[in-house]
Design an enzyme around this catalytic site. Structure first.
Site, PDB file in Angstrom:
ATOM      1  CB  THR A 218      -0.883  -0.255   1.241  1.00 50.91           C
ATOM      2  OG1 THR A 218      -1.262   1.734   1.737  1.00 50.91           O
ATOM      3  CG2 THR A 218      -0.053  -0.416   2.494  1.00 50.91           C
ATOM      4  CG  ASP A 220      -2.807   5.169   0.361  1.00 49.13           C
ATOM      5  OD1 ASP A 220      -2.917   5.861  -0.274  1.00 49.13           O
ATOM      6  OD2 ASP A 220      -4.640   5.361   0.446  1.00 49.13           O
TER       7      ASP A 220
END
Ligand SMILES: Nc1ncnc2c1ncn2[C@@H]1O[C@H](COP(=O)(O)OP(=O)(O)OP(=O)(O)O)[C@@H](O)[C@H]1O
Ligand SMILES: O=P(O)(O)OC[C@H]1O[C@](O)(CO)[C@@H](O)[C@@H]1O
Ligand SMILES: [Mg+2]
Length: 488
Positions: A218, A220
């Site tokens: 990810t 993020d």
């Protein structure tokens, strides 16, 4: 066919408040599986390495900052090769799938899983699943070998394709069973790991000898427990190019504002680290830190002040920030996985800033840069490539050793096996009451846009209090754990 024993978390308690949050093993529900000597012991590359095999009792602490009298706390099983394996080389039929959004390093992880299986364990049958979870039942597979994956790490994206949605557990496990797959490597973010956990539960329910392994992905950085996700450093580095451009534009124009929107749906780590790395940024806005526009202490007042002082400024905005400020009429939807589709806060905020300067009759030149997909579509940098290699090798060692239902992850600089429930129980967010956010505020010299009374109560990091039995379980799910005592 054996029946599953227990789907409760495996927790081992030891002296001094030691807790091992262990991962499942195939023998938990298939107790009579034979073992074989690890073929690595005959591999010339490893036979020279002393203590190459990981001691069965090695574990890694979740928290390295401790108090003198505090409990030893939660630990995870250390990753790495074991003396004995539960699969013979020619028995293994592995598959790899990539799900969710793109992230630098996906191809490196694919390459290194294939290389580890082939070169370390002599595995010949490896399949790529095309296009995410739905590829298990709706698409053809892609045969993988060392030749096919040889130079894929130099490319961004994933050679297997990816998708959101399409997680049909029964169809996926039917496909795994029908194809005779016995090792499943699932690379993806928080949603993907939730999907992997459900697949693992179904496989255990059916009593199949199939290891299910997650590799966290990810940009993020919203997956908890792990130090950081692969590709994150690359994304932060790539974001520097946009911030540099914003700074050049801002400096070269009268009252210039360089405004950069970065990814970060619910977690503002990319914006935070890109800001800290750059030092050209005057204001960083993330989803975790609410702000308001108008009036005393508002964002517009701060922008006006900084422009008057310095003649230019750079703003970095995470895409999930300030969503609640936009008109309710701008309806937001969800994507195929159920993630909220965000409204374009970058365009909205740019316009609001422009309107403000028009209202106060002050010249201002705003340049809006949206490098959103550019920072995640690049190949991974050198340090992420190394990280991907270690993650992939650890994932393979664990599956060969019979562990299953885990995510392979870096904790305090060590490779570990983390049970799914710790990865899926919550999201990793920037804690704005933590020192890192304070460091950013002092680096940019921006206000927090929050008075102390506005500080969200749940975000305050409270000192950890031991539970009555003297140990700290730190958010372990409320199912009673399968507990074993270590006495040594
Ligand atoms: N609770 C869940 N149970 C089963 N499958 C899930 C669940 N949540 C998500 N998935 C599946 O996982 C896959 C990826 O999920 P999602 O699109 O949320 O991306 P992600 O893995 O979180 O990656 P990222 O958010 O970093 O792009 C999808 O195919 C989705 O159907
Ligand atoms: O447009 P897509 O592919 O759904 O991806 C966008 C989302 O993916 C993420 O990068 C997470 O992977 C978010 O930051 C972003 O909102
Ligand atoms: Mg996600």
């Amino acid at each position: 066919m054996s029946s599953p024993k227990s789907n409760k978390p495996k927790i081992v308690n030891g002296p001094g408040g030691y807790i091992l949050q262990d991962v499942p093993h195939l023998v938990d529900y298939l107790p009579d599986l034979p073992t074989y000597p690890n073929p690595l012991q005959d591999n010339p590359a490893y036979s020279v390495v002393k203590q190459y095999f990981v001691d069965a009792d090695d574990s890694v602490p979740e928290k390295v900052v401790v108090h003198k009298d505090g409990p030893r706390g939660v630990h995870f099983r250390r990753a790495g090769p074991r003396q004995k394996v539960y699969f013979e080389s020619d028995e293994v039929h592995a598959c790899i799938v990539t799900c969710g959004g793109l992230c630098p390093g996906l191809n490196t992880v694919i390459r290194e899983i294939v290389s580890s299986l082939s070169y370390m364990y002599g595995v010949k049958r490896i399949l790529g699943i095309d296009g995410g979870y739905r590829g298990f039942y709706a698409k053809n597979t892609i045969p993988l070998n060392s030749k096919v994956v040889n130079d894929i790490h130099k490319r961004g994206g994933t050679i297997l394709g990816t998708s959101r949605g399409g997680h049909d557990t029964t169809k996926i496990v039917d496909s795994i069973q029908d194809r005779g797959i016995n090792q499943v490597y699932i690379i993806g973010g928080d949603g993907t790991q939730r999907g992997a956990s459900v697949i693992f539960e179904e496989i255990r329910r059916r009593g199949l000898k199939v290891a299910v392994v997650g590799i966290p992905k990810t940009i993020d950085n919203d997956i908890p427990v792990i130090d950081k996700s692969f590709g994150f450093d690359t994304a932060v580095e790539e974001a520097q190019r946009a911030i540099n451009a914003a700074h050049v534009e801002a400096e070269s124009n009268e009252n210039g504002i360089g405004f950069v929107k970065l990814m970060g749906r619910y977690s503002g780590f990319i914006a935070m680290y890109a800001t800290l790395a750059s030092r050209d940024v005057d204001c960083c806005l993330i989803p975790e830190s609410p702000f308001y526009l108008e009036g005393e202490g508002g964002l517009l007042e701060f922008i006006e002040k900084r422009i008057k002082e310095n003649g230019h400024m750079v703003i970095v905005l995470a895409e999930g920030a300030g969503q609640e400020l936009m008109s309710k009429s701008m309806e937001s939807n969800t994507d195929a996985s159920g993630n909220k589709l965000l409204k374009d806060v970058g365009l909205w905020l740019s316009q609001s800033i422009k309107d403000h300067f028009k209202k106060i009759n002050m010249v201002m030149n705003l340049k809006y840069i949206d490098p959103t997909y550019m920072i995640r579509a690049v190949p991974s940098n050198a340090s992420d490539n190394v990280y991907c290699t270690l993650l992939a090798q650890s994932a393979v060692h664990g599956a060969m050793a019979g562990y299953t239902g885990y995510t392979s992850g870096l904790v305090n600089g060590r490779q570990t096996y983390i049970p799914y429930y710790r990865i899926t129980e919550k999201q990793n967010n920037v804690v704005i009451t933590d020192r890192m956010w304070a460091r950013l505020l002092s680096s940019t010299n921006q206000p927090s846009f929050l008075g102390p009374k506005d500080m969200p109560e749940e975000k305050k990091e409270l000192p950890e209090k031991p539970t009555p039995d003297g140990v700290n379980c730190d958010g372990v799910v409320d199912i009673p754990p399968v507990t074993k005592e270590i006495t040594k």
